[in-house]
Write an enzyme that holds these catalytic residues in place. Structure first.
Site, PDB file in Angstrom:
ATOM      1  N   ASP A  90      -6.001 -11.278  -3.356  1.00  0.00           N
ATOM      2  CA  ASP A  90      -6.313 -10.240  -2.363  1.00  0.00           C
ATOM      3  C   ASP A  90      -7.582  -9.505  -2.781  1.00  0.00           C
ATOM      4  OD1 ASP A  90      -5.850  -8.053  -4.084  1.00  0.00           O
ATOM      5  OD2 ASP A  90      -3.888  -7.590  -3.262  1.00  0.00           O
ATOM      6  N   HIS A 116      -7.081  -4.965  -7.368  1.00  0.00           N
ATOM      7  CA  HIS A 116      -6.474  -3.816  -6.695  1.00  0.00           C
ATOM      8  C   HIS A 116      -7.397  -3.283  -5.588  1.00  0.00           C
ATOM      9  CE1 HIS A 116      -2.837  -1.253  -7.700  1.00  0.00           C
ATOM     10  NE2 HIS A 116      -3.362  -0.546  -6.730  1.00  0.00           N
ATOM     11  N   MET A 167       0.831  -1.201   0.000  1.00  0.00           N
ATOM     12  CA  MET A 167       0.000   0.000   0.000  1.00  0.00           C
ATOM     13  C   MET A 167       0.865   1.251   0.000  1.00  0.00           C
ATOM     14  SD  MET A 167      -3.071  -1.242   2.501  1.00  0.00           S
ATOM     15  CE  MET A 167      -1.976  -2.273   3.441  1.00  0.00           C
ATOM     16  N   GLY A 168       0.684   2.059  -1.040  1.00  0.00           N
ATOM     17  CA  GLY A 168       1.441   3.296  -1.155  1.00  0.00           C
ATOM     18  C   GLY A 168       0.951   4.322  -0.140  1.00  0.00           C
ATOM     19  N   GLN A 175       7.165  -4.646  -4.156  1.00  0.00           N
ATOM     20  CA  GLN A 175       6.242  -4.483  -5.277  1.00  0.00           C
ATOM     21  C   GLN A 175       6.722  -3.328  -6.159  1.00  0.00           C
ATOM     22  OE1 GLN A 175       3.517  -1.655  -5.052  1.00  0.00           O
ATOM     23  NE2 GLN A 175       3.465  -1.913  -7.266  1.00  0.00           N
TER      24      GLN A 175
HETATM   25  N1  FMN Z   1      -1.391  -2.085  -4.745  1.00  0.00           N
HETATM   26  C1  FMN Z   1      -0.190  -2.059  -5.351  1.00  0.00           C
HETATM   27  O1  FMN Z   1       0.151  -2.988  -6.073  1.00  0.00           O
HETATM   28  N2  FMN Z   1       0.671  -1.009  -5.140  1.00  0.00           N
HETATM   29  C2  FMN Z   1       0.362   0.055  -4.348  1.00  0.00           C
HETATM   30  O2  FMN Z   1       1.162   0.960  -4.173  1.00  0.00           O
HETATM   31  C3  FMN Z   1      -0.917   0.061  -3.739  1.00  0.00           C
HETATM   32  N3  FMN Z   1      -1.285   1.097  -2.952  1.00  0.00           N
HETATM   33  C4  FMN Z   1      -2.466   1.016  -2.252  1.00  0.00           C
HETATM   34  C5  FMN Z   1      -2.773   2.046  -1.359  1.00  0.00           C
HETATM   35  C6  FMN Z   1      -3.911   1.946  -0.589  1.00  0.00           C
HETATM   36  C7  FMN Z   1      -4.227   3.055   0.378  1.00  0.00           C
HETATM   37  C8  FMN Z   1      -4.750   0.813  -0.700  1.00  0.00           C
HETATM   38  C9  FMN Z   1      -5.963   0.669   0.172  1.00  0.00           C
HETATM   39  C10 FMN Z   1      -4.456  -0.194  -1.604  1.00  0.00           C
HETATM   40  C11 FMN Z   1      -3.322  -0.109  -2.395  1.00  0.00           C
HETATM   41  N4  FMN Z   1      -2.973  -1.128  -3.293  1.00  0.00           N
HETATM   42  C12 FMN Z   1      -1.766  -1.072  -3.942  1.00  0.00           C
HETATM   43  C13 FMN Z   1      -3.837  -2.306  -3.458  1.00  0.00           C
HETATM   44  C14 FMN Z   1      -3.505  -3.372  -2.425  1.00  0.00           C
HETATM   45  O3  FMN Z   1      -2.223  -3.914  -2.616  1.00  0.00           O
HETATM   46  C15 FMN Z   1      -4.487  -4.541  -2.470  1.00  0.00           C
HETATM   47  O4  FMN Z   1      -4.580  -5.031  -3.786  1.00  0.00           O
HETATM   48  C16 FMN Z   1      -5.884  -4.183  -1.971  1.00  0.00           C
HETATM   49  O5  FMN Z   1      -5.845  -3.203  -0.967  1.00  0.00           O
HETATM   50  C17 FMN Z   1      -6.541  -5.447  -1.446  1.00  0.00           C
HETATM   51  O6  FMN Z   1      -7.844  -5.180  -1.097  1.00  0.00           O
HETATM   52  P1  FMN Z   1      -8.345  -4.959   0.431  1.00  0.00           P
HETATM   53  O7  FMN Z   1      -7.870  -3.603   0.817  1.00  0.00           O
HETATM   54  O8  FMN Z   1      -9.822  -5.057   0.280  1.00  0.00           O
HETATM   55  O9  FMN Z   1      -7.743  -6.061   1.267  1.00  0.00           O
END
Ligand code: FMN
Length: 394
Positions: free
Chosen positions: A323, A293, A93-94, A142
Protein backbone atom coordinates in the site's frame (compact mmCIF):
# COMPACT_ATOMS: atom_id res chain seq x y z
CA UNK A 1 -17.98 -5.92 -16.18
CA UNK A 2 -17.44 -5.21 -12.49
CA UNK A 3 -17.25 -1.43 -12.71
CA UNK A 4 -20.57 -1.19 -14.52
CA UNK A 5 -22.29 -3.47 -12.02
CA UNK A 6 -21.10 -1.56 -8.98
CA UNK A 7 -21.55 2.01 -10.23
CA UNK A 8 -24.85 3.21 -8.72
CA UNK A 9 -27.16 3.99 -11.62
CA UNK A 10 -30.39 5.52 -10.32
CA UNK A 11 -28.97 7.88 -7.73
CA UNK A 12 -27.16 11.17 -8.31
CA UNK A 13 -23.46 10.48 -7.97
CA UNK A 14 -21.43 12.40 -5.39
CA UNK A 15 -18.23 11.89 -7.37
CA UNK A 16 -17.80 12.47 -11.08
CA UNK A 17 -17.11 9.01 -12.53
CA UNK A 18 -15.18 10.60 -15.40
CA UNK A 19 -12.62 11.96 -12.95
CA UNK A 20 -10.05 10.17 -10.78
CA UNK A 21 -9.58 9.64 -7.05
CA UNK A 22 -7.31 12.72 -6.89
CA UNK A 23 -10.45 14.87 -7.14
CA UNK A 24 -11.47 13.69 -3.70
CA UNK A 25 -8.87 15.94 -2.09
CA UNK A 26 -10.66 19.03 -3.44
CA UNK A 27 -14.10 17.74 -2.52
CA UNK A 28 -13.05 16.70 1.02
CA UNK A 29 -11.39 20.06 1.66
CA UNK A 30 -14.81 21.68 1.36
CA UNK A 31 -16.35 19.21 3.82
CA UNK A 32 -13.80 18.61 6.58
CA UNK A 33 -12.49 21.04 9.22
CA UNK A 34 -8.96 22.03 8.15
CA UNK A 35 -7.21 20.12 10.96
CA UNK A 36 -8.88 16.85 9.96
CA UNK A 37 -8.40 17.39 6.24
CA UNK A 38 -4.68 18.00 6.69
CA UNK A 39 -4.39 15.11 9.13
CA UNK A 40 -5.74 12.70 6.51
CA UNK A 41 -3.95 14.14 3.48
CA UNK A 42 -0.71 14.96 5.27
CA UNK A 43 2.17 12.76 6.28
CA UNK A 44 5.05 12.98 8.73
CA UNK A 45 7.69 15.72 8.81
CA UNK A 46 8.31 16.98 5.22
CA UNK A 47 6.02 14.43 3.56
CA UNK A 48 9.03 13.03 1.68
CA UNK A 49 8.17 9.34 2.07
CA UNK A 50 4.64 10.03 0.84
CA UNK A 51 6.07 11.89 -2.18
CA UNK A 52 8.39 8.94 -2.83
CA UNK A 53 5.38 6.61 -2.82
CA UNK A 54 3.64 8.71 -5.45
CA UNK A 55 6.76 9.31 -7.56
CA UNK A 56 7.56 5.59 -7.63
CA UNK A 57 4.28 4.95 -9.47
CA UNK A 58 4.58 8.01 -11.70
CA UNK A 59 8.09 6.89 -12.70
CA UNK A 60 7.02 3.52 -14.08
CA UNK A 61 5.38 2.96 -17.44
CA UNK A 62 4.40 0.05 -19.64
CA UNK A 63 5.03 -1.10 -23.20
CA UNK A 64 1.45 -2.09 -24.13
CA UNK A 65 0.57 -4.91 -26.52
CA UNK A 66 -1.86 -4.10 -29.30
CA UNK A 67 -4.20 -6.00 -31.60
CA UNK A 68 -5.15 -8.52 -28.94
CA UNK A 69 -8.80 -9.43 -28.39
CA UNK A 70 -9.60 -8.03 -24.93
CA UNK A 71 -13.37 -8.48 -24.97
CA UNK A 72 -13.40 -11.06 -22.13
CA UNK A 73 -11.68 -9.01 -19.43
CA UNK A 74 -11.79 -9.74 -15.74
CA UNK A 75 -9.75 -8.32 -12.88
CA UNK A 76 -10.93 -11.07 -10.51
CA UNK A 77 -8.16 -11.95 -8.09
CA UNK A 78 -7.92 -14.65 -5.45
CA UNK A 79 -6.39 -13.65 -2.12
CA UNK A 80 -5.97 -16.27 0.61
CA UNK A 81 -8.41 -18.50 -1.21
CA UNK A 82 -11.11 -15.81 -1.47
CA UNK A 83 -12.13 -14.40 -4.86
CA UNK A 84 -12.40 -10.64 -5.18
CA UNK A 85 -13.66 -8.81 -8.30
CA UNK A 86 -10.64 -6.48 -8.25
CA UNK A 87 -7.12 -6.79 -6.82
CA UNK A 88 -7.48 -3.98 -4.29
CA UNK A 89 -8.94 -3.45 -0.82
CA UNK A 90 -9.19 -0.69 1.78
CA UNK A 91 -6.25 -0.07 4.15
CA UNK A 92 -6.82 0.40 7.91
CA UNK A 93 -7.31 3.99 8.99
CA UNK A 94 -7.78 5.19 12.55
CA UNK A 95 -10.10 8.06 13.51
CA UNK A 96 -12.34 7.30 10.49
CA UNK A 97 -15.38 8.08 12.56
CA UNK A 98 -14.11 11.62 13.04
CA UNK A 99 -14.02 12.13 9.27
CA UNK A 100 -17.34 10.59 8.23
CA UNK A 101 -20.57 9.66 9.99
CA UNK A 102 -20.12 6.13 11.35
CA UNK A 103 -16.92 6.12 9.25
CA UNK A 104 -15.67 2.60 10.02
CA UNK A 105 -19.05 1.04 9.25
CA UNK A 106 -19.39 3.15 6.06
CA UNK A 107 -16.02 1.90 4.79
CA UNK A 108 -16.69 -1.70 5.83
CA UNK A 109 -20.17 -1.77 4.26
CA UNK A 110 -19.03 -0.31 0.93
CA UNK A 111 -16.16 -2.82 0.79
CA UNK A 112 -18.49 -5.71 1.62
CA UNK A 113 -20.95 -4.61 -1.06
CA UNK A 114 -18.14 -4.48 -3.62
CA UNK A 115 -16.70 -7.81 -2.48
CA UNK A 116 -13.31 -6.41 -1.51
CA UNK A 117 -11.44 -6.64 1.83
CA UNK A 118 -11.55 -3.81 4.33
CA UNK A 119 -9.08 -3.79 7.21
CA UNK A 120 -10.57 -2.39 10.41
CA UNK A 121 -8.04 -0.17 12.19
CA UNK A 122 -6.86 -0.91 15.71
CA UNK A 123 -7.07 2.87 16.24
CA UNK A 124 -10.74 3.03 15.29
CA UNK A 125 -13.32 4.76 17.41
CA UNK A 126 -16.01 2.08 16.91
CA UNK A 127 -15.84 -1.27 18.73
CA UNK A 128 -14.77 -4.10 16.45
CA UNK A 129 -17.83 -6.17 17.37
CA UNK A 130 -20.05 -3.34 16.19
CA UNK A 131 -18.23 -2.95 12.85
CA UNK A 132 -18.34 -6.71 12.35
CA UNK A 133 -22.10 -6.78 12.97
CA UNK A 134 -23.15 -3.69 11.03
CA UNK A 135 -20.37 -3.51 8.41
CA UNK A 136 -21.27 -6.46 6.20
CA UNK A 137 -19.10 -9.01 8.00
CA UNK A 138 -15.61 -7.65 7.43
CA UNK A 139 -13.06 -10.25 8.51
CA UNK A 140 -9.73 -8.35 8.59
CA UNK A 141 -8.62 -6.63 11.79
CA UNK A 142 -5.46 -4.56 12.19
CA UNK A 143 -3.95 -4.66 15.66
CA UNK A 144 -1.63 -2.29 17.40
CA UNK A 145 0.04 -4.93 19.52
CA UNK A 146 0.74 -3.72 23.05
CA UNK A 147 4.21 -4.47 24.44
CA UNK A 148 2.91 -6.48 27.40
CA UNK A 149 2.33 -10.24 26.91
CA UNK A 150 -0.90 -10.46 28.93
CA UNK A 151 -2.42 -7.61 26.97
CA UNK A 152 -1.52 -9.26 23.66
CA UNK A 153 -3.33 -12.45 24.68
CA UNK A 154 -6.41 -10.60 25.88
CA UNK A 155 -6.59 -8.59 22.64
CA UNK A 156 -6.22 -11.68 20.44
CA UNK A 157 -8.94 -13.49 22.40
CA UNK A 158 -11.27 -10.58 21.77
CA UNK A 159 -10.47 -10.37 18.04
CA UNK A 160 -11.05 -14.10 17.67
CA UNK A 161 -14.31 -14.01 19.65
CA UNK A 162 -15.52 -11.13 17.45
CA UNK A 163 -15.16 -13.42 14.42
CA UNK A 164 -12.24 -11.90 12.50
CA UNK A 165 -10.14 -14.44 10.60
CA UNK A 166 -7.26 -12.28 9.39
CA UNK A 167 -5.06 -10.40 11.85
CA UNK A 168 -2.88 -7.61 10.50
CA UNK A 169 -0.08 -6.60 12.87
CA UNK A 170 1.25 -3.13 12.12
CA UNK A 171 5.00 -3.15 12.67
CA UNK A 172 6.18 0.34 11.73
CA UNK A 173 4.93 2.46 14.62
CA UNK A 174 7.52 2.10 17.40
CA UNK A 175 6.94 5.75 18.30
CA UNK A 176 4.54 8.48 17.25
CA UNK A 177 6.10 10.63 14.51
CA UNK A 178 5.76 14.35 13.94
CA UNK A 179 2.73 15.06 11.77
CA UNK A 180 3.79 18.59 11.00
CA UNK A 181 1.19 19.47 8.38
CA UNK A 182 -1.64 18.41 10.70
CA UNK A 183 -0.02 20.16 13.68
CA UNK A 184 0.12 23.41 11.71
CA UNK A 185 -3.69 23.31 11.57
CA UNK A 186 -4.15 22.34 15.22
CA UNK A 187 -4.33 18.54 15.07
CA UNK A 188 -2.05 17.58 17.92
CA UNK A 189 -2.03 14.75 20.40
CA UNK A 190 -3.60 15.16 22.87
CA UNK A 191 -6.06 17.38 21.02
CA UNK A 192 -6.93 20.62 22.76
CA UNK A 193 -10.04 22.24 21.37
CA UNK A 194 -9.20 25.95 21.39
CA UNK A 195 -10.78 28.83 19.44
CA UNK A 196 -8.98 27.88 16.18
CA UNK A 197 -10.36 24.33 16.12
CA UNK A 198 -13.78 25.49 17.24
CA UNK A 199 -13.85 27.99 14.37
CA UNK A 200 -12.81 25.28 11.88
CA UNK A 201 -15.69 23.13 13.08
CA UNK A 202 -18.24 25.93 12.92
CA UNK A 203 -17.16 26.75 9.38
CA UNK A 204 -18.04 23.18 8.33
CA UNK A 205 -21.66 22.98 9.58
CA UNK A 206 -22.51 19.80 7.65
CA UNK A 207 -19.61 17.97 9.32
CA UNK A 208 -20.49 19.52 12.68
CA UNK A 209 -24.03 18.22 12.42
CA UNK A 210 -23.53 14.84 10.75
CA UNK A 211 -20.34 13.69 12.45
CA UNK A 212 -20.07 15.50 15.73
CA UNK A 213 -23.69 15.95 16.82
CA UNK A 214 -25.89 13.39 15.04
CA UNK A 215 -23.37 10.54 15.36
CA UNK A 216 -22.86 11.32 19.04
CA UNK A 217 -19.14 12.02 18.91
CA UNK A 218 -19.55 15.18 20.96
CA UNK A 219 -20.43 13.02 23.97
CA UNK A 220 -18.21 10.69 25.93
CA UNK A 221 -18.17 7.82 23.43
CA UNK A 222 -14.94 8.96 21.82
CA UNK A 223 -12.53 6.13 22.60
CA UNK A 224 -9.85 4.06 20.98
CA UNK A 225 -12.15 1.08 21.15
CA UNK A 226 -9.93 -1.68 19.84
CA UNK A 227 -6.55 -1.44 21.51
CA UNK A 228 -7.24 -3.87 24.29
CA UNK A 229 -9.48 -6.61 25.62
CA UNK A 230 -11.98 -3.92 26.51
CA UNK A 231 -12.71 -0.30 25.71
CA UNK A 232 -10.00 2.24 26.48
CA UNK A 233 -10.10 5.64 28.17
CA UNK A 234 -11.35 8.71 26.28
CA UNK A 235 -9.21 9.19 23.21
CA UNK A 236 -8.37 12.78 23.96
CA UNK A 237 -7.24 12.10 27.51
CA UNK A 238 -3.68 12.27 28.75
CA UNK A 239 -3.76 8.51 29.26
CA UNK A 240 -3.79 7.90 25.50
CA UNK A 241 -0.07 7.11 25.35
CA UNK A 242 -0.24 4.67 28.24
CA UNK A 243 -3.22 2.95 26.65
CA UNK A 244 -1.33 2.28 23.42
CA UNK A 245 1.28 0.34 25.41
CA UNK A 246 5.05 0.08 25.02
CA UNK A 247 5.08 -0.23 21.27
CA UNK A 248 8.75 0.70 21.17
CA UNK A 249 9.44 -2.59 22.98
CA UNK A 250 7.94 -4.74 20.21
CA UNK A 251 10.21 -7.29 18.58
CA UNK A 252 10.00 -10.45 16.49
CA UNK A 253 9.63 -12.43 19.71
CA UNK A 254 6.27 -10.72 20.27
CA UNK A 255 5.26 -11.71 16.77
CA UNK A 256 6.35 -15.27 17.45
CA UNK A 257 4.01 -15.29 20.46
CA UNK A 258 1.19 -13.91 18.30
CA UNK A 259 1.83 -16.58 15.66
CA UNK A 260 1.63 -19.32 18.30
CA UNK A 261 -1.61 -18.01 19.73
CA UNK A 262 -3.47 -16.74 16.64
CA UNK A 263 -5.06 -19.59 14.68
CA UNK A 264 -6.25 -17.47 11.77
CA UNK A 265 -4.28 -15.81 8.99
CA UNK A 266 -1.50 -13.52 10.13
CA UNK A 267 -0.31 -10.54 8.09
CA UNK A 268 2.46 -8.11 9.03
CA UNK A 269 2.00 -4.56 7.76
CA UNK A 270 4.83 -2.08 7.38
CA UNK A 271 7.61 -4.37 6.17
CA UNK A 272 10.10 -2.53 3.93
CA UNK A 273 13.41 -4.41 4.17
CA UNK A 274 13.88 -7.73 2.36
CA UNK A 275 15.57 -9.24 5.44
CA UNK A 276 12.45 -8.54 7.52
CA UNK A 277 10.29 -10.17 4.86
CA UNK A 278 12.51 -13.26 5.06
CA UNK A 279 12.18 -13.30 8.88
CA UNK A 280 8.39 -13.02 8.68
CA UNK A 281 8.29 -15.83 6.15
CA UNK A 282 10.40 -18.10 8.36
CA UNK A 283 8.06 -17.37 11.27
CA UNK A 284 5.05 -18.72 9.42
CA UNK A 285 3.45 -15.36 8.68
CA UNK A 286 0.85 -15.74 5.88
CA UNK A 287 1.39 -12.40 4.22
CA UNK A 288 3.04 -9.00 4.45
CA UNK A 289 1.85 -5.60 3.38
CA UNK A 290 4.89 -3.75 2.10
CA UNK A 291 4.21 -0.25 3.36
CA UNK A 292 5.76 2.90 4.78
CA UNK A 293 2.40 3.71 6.37
CA UNK A 294 1.53 6.08 3.55
CA UNK A 295 4.57 8.17 4.51
CA UNK A 296 3.06 8.79 7.93
CA UNK A 297 5.84 7.24 10.01
CA UNK A 298 9.52 7.30 8.95
CA UNK A 299 9.87 10.23 6.59
CA UNK A 300 13.20 9.02 5.19
CA UNK A 301 11.69 5.64 4.23
CA UNK A 302 11.95 4.45 0.63
CA UNK A 303 8.90 4.39 -1.60
CA UNK A 304 6.72 1.32 -1.01
CA UNK A 305 6.83 0.22 -4.66
CA UNK A 306 10.64 0.36 -4.64
CA UNK A 307 10.72 -1.75 -1.48
CA UNK A 308 8.27 -4.21 -3.01
CA UNK A 309 10.47 -4.76 -6.05
CA UNK A 310 13.43 -5.66 -3.83
CA UNK A 311 11.39 -7.93 -1.58
CA UNK A 312 9.83 -9.70 -4.57
CA UNK A 313 13.29 -10.85 -5.64
CA UNK A 314 13.53 -13.06 -2.54
CA UNK A 315 12.29 -16.62 -2.49
CA UNK A 316 9.27 -16.23 -0.18
CA UNK A 317 6.24 -18.41 0.34
CA UNK A 318 4.11 -15.71 1.99
CA UNK A 319 1.63 -13.52 0.10
CA UNK A 320 3.00 -10.13 -0.96
CA UNK A 321 0.75 -7.09 -0.72
CA UNK A 322 1.53 -3.38 -0.85
CA UNK A 323 0.00 0.00 0.00
CA UNK A 324 0.94 3.65 -0.24
CA UNK A 325 0.43 6.06 -3.14
CA UNK A 326 -2.00 4.03 -5.23
CA UNK A 327 -4.38 6.49 -6.87
CA UNK A 328 -5.01 5.06 -10.34
CA UNK A 329 -5.98 1.76 -11.87
CA UNK A 330 -2.60 1.83 -13.60
CA UNK A 331 -0.90 2.01 -10.17
CA UNK A 332 -2.71 -1.16 -9.13
CA UNK A 333 -1.32 -2.93 -12.18
CA UNK A 334 2.18 -1.51 -11.64
CA UNK A 335 2.14 -2.94 -8.11
CA UNK A 336 1.05 -6.34 -9.43
CA UNK A 337 3.79 -6.20 -12.02
CA UNK A 338 6.31 -5.38 -9.27
CA UNK A 339 5.36 -8.58 -7.44
CA UNK A 340 2.29 -7.84 -5.30
CA UNK A 341 -0.63 -10.24 -5.35
CA UNK A 342 -2.98 -7.61 -3.95
CA UNK A 343 -2.90 -3.92 -3.01
CA UNK A 344 -4.58 -1.65 -0.47
CA UNK A 345 -5.70 1.95 -0.84
CA UNK A 346 -5.89 4.38 2.09
CA UNK A 347 -6.58 8.12 1.97
CA UNK A 348 -8.85 8.27 -1.11
CA UNK A 349 -11.33 5.87 0.47
CA UNK A 350 -11.51 7.83 3.72
CA UNK A 351 -11.89 11.10 1.81
CA UNK A 352 -14.72 9.50 -0.20
CA UNK A 353 -16.42 8.55 3.08
CA UNK A 354 -16.01 12.14 4.30
CA UNK A 355 -17.58 13.51 1.11
CA UNK A 356 -20.50 11.11 0.72
CA UNK A 357 -20.41 8.34 3.32
CA UNK A 358 -20.85 4.71 2.25
CA UNK A 359 -22.17 5.75 -1.18
CA UNK A 360 -19.06 7.84 -1.74
CA UNK A 361 -16.80 4.91 -0.91
CA UNK A 362 -18.79 2.69 -3.31
CA UNK A 363 -18.29 5.28 -6.02
CA UNK A 364 -14.56 5.56 -5.30
CA UNK A 365 -14.22 1.78 -5.53
CA UNK A 366 -16.13 1.80 -8.82
CA UNK A 367 -13.91 4.58 -10.22
CA UNK A 368 -10.73 2.67 -9.40
CA UNK A 369 -12.20 -0.61 -10.69
CA UNK A 370 -13.11 1.08 -13.97
CA UNK A 371 -9.58 2.44 -14.34
CA UNK A 372 -8.16 -1.04 -13.75
CA UNK A 373 -10.45 -2.31 -16.48
CA UNK A 374 -9.56 0.48 -18.94
CA UNK A 375 -5.83 0.02 -18.29
CA UNK A 376 -6.03 -3.74 -18.76
CA UNK A 377 -7.83 -3.29 -22.09
CA UNK A 378 -5.31 -0.73 -23.33
CA UNK A 379 -2.39 -2.86 -22.19
CA UNK A 380 -3.81 -5.78 -24.16
CA UNK A 381 -4.52 -8.19 -21.30
CA UNK A 382 -7.69 -9.95 -20.19
CA UNK A 383 -6.68 -11.12 -16.69
CA UNK A 384 -5.00 -9.00 -14.01
CA UNK A 385 -2.29 -11.62 -13.51
CA UNK A 386 -1.38 -11.39 -17.23
CA UNK A 387 0.40 -8.16 -16.32
CA UNK A 388 3.39 -10.52 -15.91
CA UNK A 389 3.64 -10.59 -19.71
CA UNK A 390 3.74 -6.82 -20.13
CA UNK A 391 7.10 -5.09 -19.96
CA UNK A 392 7.46 -2.26 -17.41
CA UNK A 393 9.90 0.62 -17.79
CA UNK A 394 11.43 2.28 -14.71
N1 FMN B 1 -2.26 2.20 9.30
C1 FMN B 1 -2.42 1.30 10.29
O1 FMN B 1 -1.83 0.23 10.23
N2 FMN B 1 -3.25 1.57 11.34
C2 FMN B 1 -3.95 2.73 11.46
O2 FMN B 1 -4.69 2.92 12.41
C3 FMN B 1 -3.76 3.71 10.45
N3 FMN B 1 -4.41 4.89 10.53
C4 FMN B 1 -4.34 5.76 9.46
C5 FMN B 1 -5.11 6.92 9.51
C6 FMN B 1 -5.11 7.77 8.42
C7 FMN B 1 -5.95 9.02 8.48
C8 FMN B 1 -4.35 7.45 7.27
C9 FMN B 1 -4.39 8.34 6.06
C10 FMN B 1 -3.57 6.31 7.24
C11 FMN B 1 -3.54 5.45 8.32
N4 FMN B 1 -2.79 4.27 8.31
C12 FMN B 1 -2.92 3.37 9.34
C13 FMN B 1 -1.97 3.92 7.14
C14 FMN B 1 -2.79 3.19 6.09
O3 FMN B 1 -3.21 1.92 6.54
C15 FMN B 1 -2.00 2.95 4.81
O4 FMN B 1 -0.77 2.33 5.11
C16 FMN B 1 -1.73 4.23 4.02
O5 FMN B 1 -2.76 5.17 4.17
C17 FMN B 1 -1.56 3.86 2.56
O6 FMN B 1 -1.20 4.98 1.83
P1 FMN B 1 -2.23 5.83 0.92
O7 FMN B 1 -3.06 6.61 1.87
O8 FMN B 1 -1.29 6.67 0.12
O9 FMN B 1 -3.03 4.85 0.09
Amino acid sequence: MYAREVAPAARRLALDPELGLGELEHAAKRVLPAALYHYVCGASEDGAAHDRNMRAYAGRSFFPRVMTDVTARTATTTLFGVQHPVPFGIAPMGFSRLMAPDGDVALASAAARAGIPFILSGASLTPMEDVKRRGGGTSWFQAYIPGEAHRIEALLDRVEAAGFDTLVVTADTAVHPKHERAARYGFRSPVRVGPALAWQAISRPAWLWRVLLKDGLAGTRLHFENMDAKQGPPVFSRTLVRDIGRRDALSWSHLEAVRKRWKGRLVVKGVMAAEDAVTADAMGVDGIIVSNHGGRQLDCAAGALDALERIAQRDLSLTLMVDGGIRRGADVLKALKAGAQFVFVGRPMLLAAAVAGEAGVSEAIAILAREVDITMALLGITQARDIERIEMHA
